[in-house]
Motif scaffolding. Structure first.
Motif, PDB file in Angstrom:
ATOM      1  N   ASN A  55     -15.274   2.715  -6.370  1.00 32.95           N
ATOM      2  CA  ASN A  55     -15.626   4.116  -6.588  1.00 32.95           C
ATOM      3  C   ASN A  55     -16.254   4.316  -7.963  1.00 32.95           C
ATOM      4  OD1 ASN A  55     -14.532   4.599  -4.058  1.00 32.95           O
ATOM      5  ND2 ASN A  55     -12.634   5.484  -4.840  1.00 32.95           N
ATOM      6  N   ALA A  58     -19.742   3.028  -7.777  1.00 37.14           N
ATOM      7  CA  ALA A  58     -20.608   3.934  -7.021  1.00 37.14           C
ATOM      8  C   ALA A  58     -21.041   5.122  -7.870  1.00 37.14           C
ATOM      9  CB  ALA A  58     -19.896   4.419  -5.752  1.00 37.14           C
ATOM     10  N   VAL A  59     -20.126   5.682  -8.657  1.00 27.14           N
ATOM     11  CA  VAL A  59     -20.477   6.805  -9.534  1.00 27.14           C
ATOM     12  C   VAL A  59     -21.463   6.328 -10.592  1.00 27.14           C
ATOM     13  CG1 VAL A  59     -19.595   8.487 -11.199  1.00 27.14           C
ATOM     14  CG2 VAL A  59     -18.331   8.053  -9.091  1.00 27.14           C
ATOM     15  N   ALA A  61     -23.627   3.977 -10.333  1.00 25.06           N
ATOM     16  CA  ALA A  61     -24.922   3.751  -9.685  1.00 25.06           C
ATOM     17  C   ALA A  61     -25.714   5.048  -9.568  1.00 25.06           C
ATOM     18  CB  ALA A  61     -24.713   3.118  -8.309  1.00 25.06           C
ATOM     19  N   GLU A  62     -25.021   6.178  -9.387  1.00 24.44           N
ATOM     20  CA  GLU A  62     -25.704   7.467  -9.311  1.00 24.44           C
ATOM     21  C   GLU A  62     -26.455   7.789 -10.598  1.00 24.44           C
ATOM     22  OE1 GLU A  62     -26.127   9.883  -6.769  1.00 24.44           O
ATOM     23  OE2 GLU A  62     -25.612   8.039  -5.691  1.00 24.44           O
ATOM     24  N   ALA A  63     -26.012   7.190 -11.706  1.00 23.27           N
ATOM     25  CA  ALA A  63     -26.664   7.407 -13.007  1.00 23.27           C
ATOM     26  C   ALA A  63     -27.588   6.249 -13.372  1.00 23.27           C
ATOM     27  CB  ALA A  63     -25.605   7.592 -14.092  1.00 23.27           C
TER      28      ALA A  63
END
Length: 132
Positions: A55, A58-59, A61-63
């Motif tokens: 998790n 994944a967060v 990767a959003e940035a």
């Protein structure tokens, strides 16, 4: 990033004493071991650790950040005996998902977490290098 290890200090195992970094800062809120639908698939600490770490990744990767950009991580765990028993397995999960990058880390044992039946929560700070 530059790992900070004062002269004469024994190197720590599985974390860095300090990290020097510059770039774009990404803060990741505490992530527990549930899936994208906020469902815990297991009450096992190692399984929850793996999901919580996925998790965090994944967060990041959003940035546009990657695991090797993590410079600080804090773990909150409410089952010290389970953590101590699972250290080898947790290390293997870390190396599989993150590699041999070890940020400055703290492990804090707490009486409980907000999201039941969560046993571990991970929060992270990452520094993404500036694009040239």
């Amino acid at each position: 990033m530059k790992v900070l290890l004062p002269a004469g200090w024994k190197p720590p195992v599985g974390y860095a004493n300090g990290i020097e970094s510059s770039g774009r800062t990404v803060f990741v809120a505490g992530q527990v071991g549930w899936d994208a639908q906020q469902v815990f698939r297991s009450e096992d600490l190692a399984v929850q650790f793996e999901q919580a770490l996925k998790n965090v990744i994944a967060v990041l990767a959003e940035a546009g950040a990657r695991p090797e950009h993590i410079c600080r991580m804090t773990a909150y765990c409410c089952d010290k005996p389970a953590y101590l028993a699972a250290r080898r397995e947790l290390g293997a999960i870390w190396r599989r998902l993150v590699g041999r990058h070890y940020p400055a880390m703290s492990m804090i044992f707490v009486s409980d977490l907000l999201d039941a039946p969560g046993k571990i929560e991970l929060e992270a700070t990452a520094m993404v290098p500036q694009e040239r």
